[in-house]
Design a protein around this motif. Sequence first.
Motif, PDB file in Angstrom:
ATOM      1  N   UNK A 176       0.760  -1.181   0.154  1.00 46.07           N
ATOM      2  CA  UNK A 176       0.036   0.140   0.127  1.00 46.07           C
ATOM      3  C   UNK A 176       0.792   1.101   0.127  1.00 46.07           C
ATOM      4  N   UNK A 177       2.079   1.143   0.592  1.00 43.80           N
ATOM      5  CA  UNK A 177       2.953   2.233   0.771  1.00 43.80           C
ATOM      6  C   UNK A 177       3.470   2.531  -0.717  1.00 43.80           C
ATOM      7  N   UNK A 178       4.106   1.436  -1.539  1.00 44.49           N
ATOM      8  CA  UNK A 178       4.523   1.670  -2.659  1.00 44.49           C
ATOM      9  C   UNK A 178       3.686   2.191  -3.864  1.00 44.49           C
ATOM     10  N   UNK A 179       2.402   2.021  -3.695  1.00 41.17           N
ATOM     11  CA  UNK A 179       1.493   2.441  -4.634  1.00 41.17           C
ATOM     12  C   UNK A 179       1.084   3.880  -4.557  1.00 41.17           C
ATOM     13  N   UNK A 180       0.938   4.503  -5.471  1.00 42.59           N
ATOM     14  CA  UNK A 180       0.626   6.149  -5.064  1.00 42.59           C
ATOM     15  C   UNK A 180      -1.060   6.030  -5.540  1.00 42.59           C
ATOM     16  N   UNK A 181      -1.764   6.530  -4.590  1.00 44.43           N
ATOM     17  CA  UNK A 181      -3.223   6.667  -4.997  1.00 44.43           C
ATOM     18  C   UNK A 181      -3.739   7.723  -6.024  1.00 44.43           C
ATOM     19  N   UNK A 182      -4.593   7.029  -6.755  1.00 42.84           N
ATOM     20  CA  UNK A 182      -4.869   7.837  -8.153  1.00 42.84           C
ATOM     21  C   UNK A 182      -5.828   8.831  -7.684  1.00 42.84           C
ATOM     22  N   UNK A 183      -5.591   9.995  -8.382  1.00 42.56           N
ATOM     23  CA  UNK A 183      -6.444  11.503  -7.989  1.00 42.56           C
ATOM     24  C   UNK A 183      -7.559  11.303  -8.714  1.00 42.56           C
ATOM     25  N   UNK A 184      -8.815  11.441  -8.112  1.00 38.02           N
ATOM     26  CA  UNK A 184     -10.143  11.635  -8.792  1.00 38.02           C
ATOM     27  C   UNK A 184     -10.363  12.612  -9.601  1.00 38.02           C
ATOM     28  N   UNK A 185     -10.698  12.661 -10.741  1.00 44.92           N
ATOM     29  CA  UNK A 185     -10.964  13.543 -11.574  1.00 44.92           C
ATOM     30  C   UNK A 185     -12.376  13.548 -12.282  1.00 44.92           C
ATOM     31  N   UNK A 186     -13.322  14.210 -11.705  1.00 44.26           N
ATOM     32  CA  UNK A 186     -14.573  14.200 -11.862  1.00 44.26           C
ATOM     33  C   UNK A 186     -14.967  14.449 -13.610  1.00 44.26           C
ATOM     34  N   UNK A 187     -14.395  15.593 -14.090  1.00 40.95           N
ATOM     35  CA  UNK A 187     -14.509  15.854 -15.478  1.00 40.95           C
ATOM     36  C   UNK A 187     -13.937  14.652 -16.470  1.00 40.95           C
ATOM     37  N   UNK A 188     -12.971  13.934 -15.967  1.00 45.58           N
ATOM     38  CA  UNK A 188     -12.364  12.874 -16.867  1.00 45.58           C
ATOM     39  C   UNK A 188     -13.512  11.658 -16.784  1.00 45.58           C
ATOM     40  N   UNK A 189     -14.037  11.451 -15.380  1.00 44.53           N
ATOM     41  CA  UNK A 189     -15.162  10.446 -15.258  1.00 44.53           C
ATOM     42  C   UNK A 189     -16.142  10.801 -16.279  1.00 44.53           C
ATOM     43  N   UNK A 190     -16.579  12.023 -16.392  1.00 42.08           N
ATOM     44  CA  UNK A 190     -17.736  12.272 -17.174  1.00 42.08           C
ATOM     45  C   UNK A 190     -17.297  12.302 -18.663  1.00 42.08           C
ATOM     46  N   UNK A 191     -16.202  12.303 -19.107  1.00 42.60           N
ATOM     47  CA  UNK A 191     -15.749  12.145 -20.496  1.00 42.60           C
ATOM     48  C   UNK A 191     -15.599  13.447 -21.195  1.00 42.60           C
ATOM     49  N   UNK A 192     -15.187  14.438 -20.387  1.00 43.48           N
ATOM     50  CA  UNK A 192     -14.983  15.478 -20.778  1.00 43.48           C
ATOM     51  C   UNK A 192     -13.422  15.732 -21.277  1.00 43.48           C
ATOM     52  N   UNK A 193     -13.327  16.362 -22.682  1.00 49.85           N
ATOM     53  CA  UNK A 193     -12.061  16.343 -22.855  1.00 49.85           C
ATOM     54  C   UNK A 193     -12.224  17.364 -24.413  1.00 49.85           C
ATOM     55  N   UNK A 194     -11.236  17.809 -24.787  1.00 50.26           N
ATOM     56  CA  UNK A 194     -11.336  18.372 -26.210  1.00 50.26           C
ATOM     57  C   UNK A 194     -10.292  18.009 -27.262  1.00 50.26           C
ATOM     58  N   UNK A 195     -10.881  18.101 -28.491  1.00 47.30           N
ATOM     59  CA  UNK A 195      -9.977  17.416 -29.435  1.00 47.30           C
ATOM     60  C   UNK A 195      -8.915  18.707 -30.013  1.00 47.30           C
ATOM     61  N   UNK A 196      -7.778  18.327 -30.364  1.00 43.02           N
ATOM     62  CA  UNK A 196      -6.806  19.332 -30.782  1.00 43.02           C
ATOM     63  C   UNK A 196      -7.114  19.130 -32.549  1.00 43.02           C
ATOM     64  N   UNK A 197      -7.722  19.953 -33.278  1.00 45.17           N
ATOM     65  CA  UNK A 197      -7.980  20.201 -34.394  1.00 45.17           C
ATOM     66  C   UNK A 197      -6.934  19.820 -35.436  1.00 45.17           C
ATOM     67  N   UNK A 198      -5.717  20.385 -35.180  1.00 47.78           N
ATOM     68  CA  UNK A 198      -4.624  20.112 -35.877  1.00 47.78           C
ATOM     69  C   UNK A 198      -4.396  18.907 -35.956  1.00 47.78           C
ATOM     70  N   UNK A 199      -4.176  18.331 -34.843  1.00 46.27           N
ATOM     71  CA  UNK A 199      -3.773  16.916 -34.617  1.00 46.27           C
ATOM     72  C   UNK A 199      -4.688  15.755 -35.286  1.00 46.27           C
ATOM     73  N   UNK A 200      -5.988  16.101 -35.062  1.00 47.37           N
ATOM     74  CA  UNK A 200      -7.102  15.262 -35.706  1.00 47.37           C
ATOM     75  C   UNK A 200      -6.894  15.209 -37.433  1.00 47.37           C
ATOM     76  N   UNK A 201      -6.621  16.479 -37.922  1.00 47.07           N
ATOM     77  CA  UNK A 201      -6.486  16.616 -39.264  1.00 47.07           C
ATOM     78  C   UNK A 201      -5.190  15.774 -39.870  1.00 47.07           C
ATOM     79  N   UNK A 202      -4.325  15.896 -38.786  1.00 46.61           N
ATOM     80  CA  UNK A 202      -2.961  15.328 -39.308  1.00 46.61           C
ATOM     81  C   UNK A 202      -3.064  13.746 -39.206  1.00 46.61           C
ATOM     82  N   UNK A 203      -3.789  13.136 -38.041  1.00 47.79           N
ATOM     83  CA  UNK A 203      -3.916  11.705 -37.779  1.00 47.79           C
ATOM     84  C   UNK A 203      -4.850  11.291 -38.639  1.00 47.79           C
ATOM     85  N   UNK A 204      -5.959  11.811 -39.333  1.00 50.78           N
ATOM     86  CA  UNK A 204      -6.952  11.267 -40.205  1.00 50.78           C
ATOM     87  C   UNK A 204      -6.244  11.426 -41.552  1.00 50.78           C
ATOM     88  N   UNK A 205      -5.252  12.032 -41.882  1.00 48.70           N
ATOM     89  CA  UNK A 205      -4.765  12.401 -43.002  1.00 48.70           C
ATOM     90  C   UNK A 205      -5.712  12.958 -44.112  1.00 48.70           C
TER      91      UNK A 205
END
Length: 193
Positions: A36-65
Amino acid sequence: MKNIIFILITFLTYTILAQPPGGGGRRQQGTSAQSNQTQKPVKFNASNMAGIFYYDIEDVIKKTKVKEENNQFLVSKELKNYNFKVKEISFLNSKKFTDLDAVVNSIPQGGDIEVIKKLRTKIDELIKPVREDIHEMEKVLNDNLSKILSEKQFKKWLKYQKKKKESIQPKRAKNNQRQGQRQMQNGGGRRRQ
């Protein structure tokens, strides 16, 4: 909504303070204090749990070619629209997410199992509507992008989207992964047919 969060915080504070020194909660068998001492507890992030994130438009255009300028413009427009709507949802729920993060991250590791179970159900009640809104917006985005992109580009988009979603999900602790692997080997993880 504020009343629910206030009641939740009050309830959790009371149950945490009412515990005897040393936690007093039940612990899982097979875990040692050293692991238990060696493992770091994972910080809870409510916005990540809700699926909130943003797309980098340039990255999407590059990845999808996407090469054609008109298609780049249309993809960019769809992603900007999606990101704007997600930002609205995030802003409207920011206070709720901040309070939830504070409550969950204040609970000591190995706390009372019953309190954690009640907290999980309350988290689901608060986050589920937001997650459903995000999911509906993703469906609309994917429908619109399927009309713009070629089949090959759309497959790359779906792969990119899946990786993006996985990147915000919390990583399981190594100890939990080993238990999951043992269950799979023992037949405990089989799917129903």
